[in-house]
Write an enzyme that holds these catalytic residues in place. Structure first.
Site, short mmCIF file in Angstrom:
data_model
loop_
_atom_site.label_atom_id
_atom_site.label_comp_id
_atom_site.label_asym_id
_atom_site.label_seq_id
_atom_site.Cartn_x
_atom_site.Cartn_y
_atom_site.Cartn_z
CG ASP A 348 17.06 24.66 21.26
OD1 ASP A 348 16.75 23.52 21.67
OD2 ASP A 348 16.32 25.66 21.38
CD GLU A 384 15.89 20.24 19.50
OE1 GLU A 384 15.38 19.52 20.38
OE2 GLU A 384 16.02 21.47 19.63
#
Length: 700
Positions: A348, A384
């Site tokens: 993330d 990401e």
């Protein structure tokens, strides 16, 4: 509280965390700022006993406690300076989690004692004891019988990812026993495994299952941090997802889930949040890292160390410039691979981890240490590739070892099918694996993880049903969430009974799925999209631990489900859609490996690629001589295909270029359900309906 006399031996400074050896447990905690450390043990009634850690080596405070074993609840109290304006926040009145705890019990009730400062007077120290109100670390038993578990170890180019919320997928599943719904055991239930295998996915990407915290601001509004991007324990499976208990049982339950998925040929990828923690900014709670060594674990503003440097939008950023937070991340990754048998990670806001100084640096220590690690470098690593900091959008800029969530794929595909003025050249790049982003790094098409929808944003059904977000349930006056969704509602906002609108939406969903599963790269499907799941226009359901977010298994779009199964199987059966190398535009047996043409059958010119009003594109894929070999060492071959993309509001008549082949068969037309009429032979010309895709298979 005076110390109880508990037998304690010197123990070892490493490994960090609790290490049970069958007779007792070694405890080790890093803190450079500490002046003293108390290990606090809790019995079932909550009575606390303290052990002063007398041994310290290289800032590792440690002791071995005979007869202390699995199920023991514990925490730490760290004595040291409390001077927030200097960046230090030690407060022994706060019970702290072990950063290396393998299991965590309980919840936070958000009593004022959870904060190190007085809420009425932020400049004053809070001397309330937080122990009765916070999570407790738990010693766990490391033994688990894996029964010869063998991870599927599937190559990336053959991978189909299914992004799922562990609780949300099973919370309403009628075939999963009530007691197991929303748990690790429920996710491994035969009914869920059957759905995943019949769908054809090869890997589940689980949204955060590291122990996380429900923010106080959400709890006070009757909401919860459903998504889980608020980590506090990087080694512990989230306790609320356990159906068997929280005193270490969650560890074995998670392992059993992984073992079951592996037996079904499905890999497990974890969505991990190493960029920040649940302790927030300078006004956040003291739960773990702040009280242990604030300066080491967090990036602080250089000239104002009271405040946190934040590129995540959560209040803090982990300090990857310091060796111990880096060690924590690497130890955590290795633990989940070696002990928990996971097959990969999706990082993330990974750009934050690459900010060794200010800008995102692909030569940062974080990337270097991942590259050289003999364990972590061998699993699937997906970034990401952005954060909210300056220069944070880094799609295409991660090092060669990595794959990336390709946000440019999502945006260009959405724009094409909603009819936005765009260049078909952008679409062509995304369909062929985004060589413009990855080829110069010697990466392959599988560096691109392609997706149309993900947990953050509209579901597939909502993407074709709403022009605007509808996040009122979040309690923020619809101000949260992205307002630029690149969506189109097919003529009516929200639910509609208009037959034409319904047909349009069904066709658009088939268009998106076909575009996704015929593109080079790694396709990722959002859980529930194959069923027609809706969040009623909410594009930021992070706080909705309700029926709004849970998959509704009683409202399944069977036609869409059957189509999704068919298109995934179609991709699996034809290696031309999952090449290991990029197209070269060179002849194979006299014919180009890829060709592009207009409806009149003429090849695309340089000028054609830049026409903003273009809404159609023909693509030829040569199935002869695909680079690479199969498992038997034989050259990979396939049939050739033509894909006709028509985003116009009306039909388009196509002339099939004769140089590719003389006879073709229509195997897919997204205007209708794939199986309605079966394959149809095509010779020379074909008309595609408005907003549709036709796929032709060579008969030669």
């Amino acid at each position: 509280m005076p110390e109880d006399r508990i037998e304690a031996w010197p123990g070892r400074p490493y490994p960090f965390g609790p290490s049970y050896d069958g007779s007792g447990t070694n405890f080790a905690l890093f803190s450079e700022v500490a002046e003293a450390v108390d290990l606090c043990l809790f019995d079932d009634g909550g009575v606390e006993r303290r052990v002063r850690l007398e041994e310290v080596d290289a800032f590792s405070w440690h002791a071995y406690l005979p007869d202390v074993g699995p199920g023991q609840r514990y925490g730490y109290r760290v004595h040291g300076p409390y001077a927030p304006d200097e960046g230090v926040r030690c407060n022994p009145r706060k019970l702290l989690l072990d950063p290396y705890a393998r299991a965590i019990e309980g919840h936070i009730d958000w009593n004022s004692s959870c904060y190190s400062y007085d809420l009425e007077n932020p400049g004053a120290v809070n001397i309330e004891d937080s122990a009765p109100h916070v999570l407790k670390s738990v010693v766990h038993h490391p033994h688990f019988d894996w029964f010869g578990d063998r991870p599927p170890n599937r190559p990336l180019h053959e991978t189909v990812i299914y992004e799922a919320h562990l609780k949300g997928l099973t919370r309403c599943h009628p075939d999963v026993p009530e007691a197991l719904r929303g748990s690790y055991q429920g996710f491994a239930h035969p009914a869920v495994i059957k759905h995943l295998t019949s769908l054809g996915v090869t890997a589940v990407e689980l949204m955060p299952i590291h122990q996380f915290v429900h923010d106080q601001r959400l709890v006070e509004r009757g909401l919860r941090n459903y998504w889980g991007y608020n980590t506090i324990g990087f080694f512990a499976p989230h306790n609320e997802y356990s159906s068997t208990g929280q005193r270490g049982e969650q560890v074995n339950e998670f392992k059993a889930m992984v073992r079951t998925l592996h037996q079904a040929g499905i890999e497990v990828i974890l969505d991990v949040v190493y960029n920040h923690t649940a302790e927030g900014n300078h006004l956040g709670p003291t739960l773990c890292f702040k009280g242990i060594d604030n300066q080491a674990y967090y990036r602080l503003v250089a000239d104002e160390p009271e405040f946190y440097y934040d590129t995540t939008g959560t209040g803090n950023s982990l300090n990857v410039r310091h060796p111990h937070p880096l060690q924590l991340i690497m130890d955590s990754l290795r633990y989940w691979i070696t002990e928990m048998h996971v097959d990969g990670f999706r990082f993330d806001l990974a750009a934050t981890l690459a900010r060794e100084f200010h800008e995102v640096d692909r030569l940062s220590t974080f990337f270097d240490i991942i590259q050289q690690d003999p364990v972590v470098s061998r699993v699937k690593l997906i970034a990401e590739p952005w954060d909210i900091g300056e220069g944070g959008y880094q799609v295409g800029n991660f090092p060669p070892l990595w794959s990336e969530w390709n946000g440019r794929y999502r945006d260009s595909v959405r724009d094409f099918w909603r009819g936005e003025p765009s260049k078909v050249g952008e679409l062509a790049s995304r369909l062929t694996g985004s060589s413009d982003l990855y080829q110069n790094d010697t990466r392959r098409p599988f560096a691109s993880v392609n997706f149309v929808t993900a947990h953050d944003g509209f579901t597939l059904r909502d993407l074709v049903s709403y022009n605007e977000k509808h996040n009122e349930a979040n309690g923020e006056n619809n101000a949260d969430g992205d307002s630029h969704n690149r969506s189109w509602n097919c003529g009516a906002e929200g639910e509609s009974e208009d037959p034409e609108v319904i047909k349009c939406r069904a066709r658009q969903q088939r268009n998106f799925l076909t575009t996704l599963f015929t593109a080079q790269g790694v396709p990722m499907l959002l859980a529930g999209d194959e069923l027609g799941r809706t969040q009623k226009g909410n594009n930021n359901a992070y706080c909705q631990d309700t029926e709004l977010s849970w998959v509704d298994w009683t409202a399944v779009d069977e036609s869409l489900l059957n189509f999704t199964r068919w298109i995934i199987a179609f991709r699996r059966d034809h290696p031309v859609f999952r090449r290991r190398r990029f197209f070269q535009g060179q002849p194979i047996r006299g014919t180009l490996d890829i060709g592009w043409f207009k409806p009149d059958g003429k090849s695309m010119t340089d000028e054609d690629w830049d026409v903003g009003y273009a809404r159609s594109l023909g693509m030829f894929l040569n199935g002869s001589g695909i680079p690479g070999h199969d498992e038997r060492g034989l050259p990979v071959t396939d049939d050739s295909f033509i894909l006709l993309f028509n985003a116009h509001t009306g039909g388009v008549r196509w002339t099939i270029p004769a140089e590719y082949a003389a006879s073709w068969r229509l195997v897919l037309d997204t205007r209708r359900r794939q199986s309605e009429d079966g394959p149809q032979d095509v010779a020379g010309r074909i008309t595609t309906s408005a907003r549709s895709i036709a796929v032709l298979q060579s008969l030669e």
